[in-house]
Design an enzyme around this catalytic site. Sequence first.
Site, PDB file in Angstrom:
ATOM      1  N   HIS A 302     -25.373  17.801  -1.241  1.00  0.00           N
ATOM      2  CA  HIS A 302     -24.165  17.115  -0.799  1.00  0.00           C
ATOM      3  C   HIS A 302     -23.531  16.421  -1.986  1.00  0.00           C
ATOM      4  O   HIS A 302     -24.240  15.919  -2.859  1.00  0.00           O
ATOM      5  CB  HIS A 302     -24.500  16.090   0.292  1.00  0.00           C
ATOM      6  CG  HIS A 302     -23.301  15.693   1.080  1.00  0.00           C
ATOM      7  ND1 HIS A 302     -22.450  14.703   0.672  1.00  0.00           N
ATOM      8  CD2 HIS A 302     -22.812  16.180   2.235  1.00  0.00           C
ATOM      9  CE1 HIS A 302     -21.477  14.605   1.559  1.00  0.00           C
ATOM     10  NE2 HIS A 302     -21.655  15.479   2.511  1.00  0.00           N
ATOM     11  N   ASP A 359     -25.505  20.096   8.247  1.00  0.00           N
ATOM     12  CA  ASP A 359     -25.454  21.471   8.753  1.00  0.00           C
ATOM     13  C   ASP A 359     -26.819  22.126   8.879  1.00  0.00           C
ATOM     14  O   ASP A 359     -26.932  23.211   9.445  1.00  0.00           O
ATOM     15  CB  ASP A 359     -24.582  22.336   7.821  1.00  0.00           C
ATOM     16  CG  ASP A 359     -23.130  21.936   7.899  1.00  0.00           C
ATOM     17  OD1 ASP A 359     -22.684  21.643   9.018  1.00  0.00           O
ATOM     18  OD2 ASP A 359     -22.460  21.904   6.856  1.00  0.00           O
TER      19      ASP A 359
HETATM   20  N1  ACO Z   1     -29.230  25.430  -3.343  1.00  0.00           N
HETATM   21  C1  ACO Z   1     -29.621  25.559  -4.630  1.00  0.00           C
HETATM   22  N2  ACO Z   1     -29.107  24.827  -5.639  1.00  0.00           N
HETATM   23  C2  ACO Z   1     -28.148  23.927  -5.338  1.00  0.00           C
HETATM   24  C3  ACO Z   1     -27.699  23.741  -4.028  1.00  0.00           C
HETATM   25  C4  ACO Z   1     -28.266  24.529  -3.010  1.00  0.00           C
HETATM   26  N3  ACO Z   1     -27.856  24.393  -1.737  1.00  0.00           N
HETATM   27  N4  ACO Z   1     -26.738  22.779  -4.007  1.00  0.00           N
HETATM   28  C5  ACO Z   1     -26.600  22.379  -5.278  1.00  0.00           C
HETATM   29  N5  ACO Z   1     -27.459  23.070  -6.090  1.00  0.00           N
HETATM   30  C6  ACO Z   1     -27.646  22.865  -7.536  1.00  0.00           C
HETATM   31  C7  ACO Z   1     -26.494  23.472  -8.333  1.00  0.00           C
HETATM   32  O1  ACO Z   1     -26.762  24.798  -8.712  1.00  0.00           O
HETATM   33  C8  ACO Z   1     -26.432  22.532  -9.516  1.00  0.00           C
HETATM   34  O2  ACO Z   1     -27.505  22.856 -10.383  1.00  0.00           O
HETATM   35  P1  ACO Z   1     -27.315  22.679 -11.981  1.00  0.00           P
HETATM   36  O3  ACO Z   1     -27.085  21.208 -12.194  1.00  0.00           O
HETATM   37  O4  ACO Z   1     -28.572  23.188 -12.558  1.00  0.00           O
HETATM   38  O5  ACO Z   1     -26.118  23.511 -12.359  1.00  0.00           O
HETATM   39  C9  ACO Z   1     -26.761  21.147  -8.914  1.00  0.00           C
HETATM   40  O6  ACO Z   1     -27.595  21.456  -7.768  1.00  0.00           O
HETATM   41  C10 ACO Z   1     -25.533  20.363  -8.479  1.00  0.00           C
HETATM   42  O7  ACO Z   1     -24.778  21.163  -7.575  1.00  0.00           O
HETATM   43  P2  ACO Z   1     -23.178  21.214  -7.504  1.00  0.00           P
HETATM   44  O8  ACO Z   1     -22.782  22.537  -6.955  1.00  0.00           O
HETATM   45  O9  ACO Z   1     -22.624  20.813  -8.849  1.00  0.00           O
HETATM   46  O10 ACO Z   1     -22.901  20.052  -6.486  1.00  0.00           O
HETATM   47  P3  ACO Z   1     -21.528  19.803  -5.744  1.00  0.00           P
HETATM   48  O11 ACO Z   1     -21.495  18.361  -5.428  1.00  0.00           O
HETATM   49  O12 ACO Z   1     -20.379  20.368  -6.501  1.00  0.00           O
HETATM   50  O13 ACO Z   1     -21.656  20.684  -4.406  1.00  0.00           O
HETATM   51  C11 ACO Z   1     -22.350  21.333  -2.239  1.00  0.00           C
HETATM   52  C12 ACO Z   1     -22.116  20.167  -3.196  1.00  0.00           C
HETATM   53  C13 ACO Z   1     -21.087  22.223  -2.200  1.00  0.00           C
HETATM   54  C14 ACO Z   1     -22.584  20.795  -0.854  1.00  0.00           C
HETATM   55  C15 ACO Z   1     -23.558  22.160  -2.721  1.00  0.00           C
HETATM   56  O14 ACO Z   1     -24.721  21.352  -2.698  1.00  0.00           O
HETATM   57  C16 ACO Z   1     -23.789  23.429  -1.897  1.00  0.00           C
HETATM   58  O15 ACO Z   1     -23.208  24.472  -2.206  1.00  0.00           O
HETATM   59  N6  ACO Z   1     -24.642  23.363  -0.823  1.00  0.00           N
HETATM   60  C17 ACO Z   1     -24.843  24.499   0.063  1.00  0.00           C
HETATM   61  C18 ACO Z   1     -23.686  24.609   1.048  1.00  0.00           C
HETATM   62  C19 ACO Z   1     -23.712  23.526   2.103  1.00  0.00           C
HETATM   63  O16 ACO Z   1     -24.753  23.256   2.709  1.00  0.00           O
HETATM   64  N7  ACO Z   1     -22.547  22.938   2.338  1.00  0.00           N
HETATM   65  C20 ACO Z   1     -22.379  21.891   3.370  1.00  0.00           C
HETATM   66  C21 ACO Z   1     -22.130  20.572   2.726  1.00  0.00           C
HETATM   67  S1  ACO Z   1     -22.073  19.271   3.891  1.00  0.00           S
HETATM   68  C22 ACO Z   1     -20.591  19.496   4.673  1.00  0.00           C
HETATM   69  O17 ACO Z   1     -19.615  19.886   4.148  1.00  0.00           O
HETATM   70  C23 ACO Z   1     -20.588  19.187   6.022  1.00  0.00           C
END
Ligand code: ACO
Length: 424
Positions: A302, A359
């Site tokens: 998140h 979720d």
């Molecule tokens: N699985 C594996 N790795 C992940 C995940 C995941 N679900 N989420 C983040 N990471 C990793 C990224 O690869 C990144 O790694 P790095 O630093 O080595 O490059 C690090 O964690 C930070 O992730 P970002 O993508 O930069 O975080 P951001 O804040 O931009 O994205 C998000 C947040 C979109 C929710 C992301 O965690 C994600 O894609 N999660 C899966 C989708 C999801 O569950 N979305 C629902 C969110 S809640 C909502 O909207 C109701």
Amino acid sequence: MTTAKLLFDNQEYDFPVFEGSEGEKAIDFTKLRAQTGAVAYDPGYGNTGSCKSSITFIDGEEGVLHYRGYPIEQLADQSNFVEVCYLLINGELPTQDELADFQHRLTYHTLIHEDMKKFFEGYPPSAHPMAIMAAMAVSLSAYYPDLEDPEGIDLNIIRLLAKFKTIAAFAYKKSIGQPFIYPRNDLSYTADFLHMMFAVPAEDYQVSDVLTRALDLLLILHAEHEQNCSTSTVRMVGSSRANLFASIGAGVTALWGPLHGGANQEVINMLQMIKDDGGDHRKYMDMAKDKNSPFRLMGFGHRVYKNFDPRARILKQAADDVLNELGVTDPLLDIARNLEEIALNDSYFVERKLYPNVDFYSGIIYRAMGLPTNMFTVMFALGRLPGWIAQWKEMRNDPETRINRPRQIYTGATERDYQPLAQR
Ligand code: ACO
């Protein structure tokens, strides 16, 4: 501390600093470009406060979520969705009379114009219900004029809240080829929605109390979440003075994406894929950590929560309770629990502070309730509607609102001469 100093190009600049009611500090960069000639670069707006808002407070480090000051745990335990709608949109909990009046108005605006039913006929049965929801939300503006006075705005808000659930249920009935079921005025908001979803003309459908309570909880937990992607979209579209229905339609489409509200559908697809592949969840954990793989653990991570998502904590317990009460067993719940347990002890997830989000468990409850996977994001939209409305209304009434128009840093070609086709 009232100012922040910026040293830029050997010159010092002062910027005002202010604090929110929970002690959050902000540097006011409104005049940054005018004073320094530079803009703030913040892709994804992770550090940008786009507005002042008195609706929701989140402390992502501590896993705190308040609607209008009330902890989400208390609202989830003691309130109901209609009361939460009132609270979010009007700022205070209603008195008994105010709640009765609000409920009455929500009940008597549930019908959509009969002509709108024809719109549903135009969609193929395979249409994703979110496509229908977005189009129908915007289409409401064709029937209900944009009213500018406070009473008119209030009336359109009631219309939207009341009709959105009718539209959601009609979208579902359309997808399964069943006749639309009209709303019933003797039922509560959530019970009426379940009735429109699951009743069929040939049978006497009794709305289950377990399902009604489960749905109420899910809707409360999704009702508002400050400046997330879809809410920011609603505010951005609304900042151009687009009407309420058009602004909310844009919010629906923003929510649809798999990184936002579409994640609940993706979580179930992922769990099903792991199950169909023999249930080897460790293989998928490795894929989620592999930077060469596009696979992500859906329902994890998140932008704001870096400790735990309080909504996920409530829903994990609710998933157990609801499935027990309904007498449903779901192998996907076991896979989800296993994934969570491994992730919470895995350095990749621990270091990046990745926890289950709202979720992760919601889809399992929706499944147990009999909702098809492609309706999950619609359920999220139904829950988030009062939050979008509250934010739209706050934005409209805020004298500091300007049309949302970020800047960019141009990185393309510098000026060059056009070459006629024959010379290329
Ligand atoms: N699985 C594996 N790795 C992940 C995940 C995941 N679900 N989420 C983040 N990471 C990793 C990224 O690869 C990144 O790694 P790095 O630093 O080595 O490059 C690090 O964690 C930070 O992730 P970002 O993508 O930069 O975080 P951001 O804040 O931009 O994205 C998000 C947040 C979109 C929710 C992301 O965690 C994600 O894609 N999660 C899966 C989708 C999801 O569950 N979305 C629902 C969110 S809640 C909502 O909207 C109701």
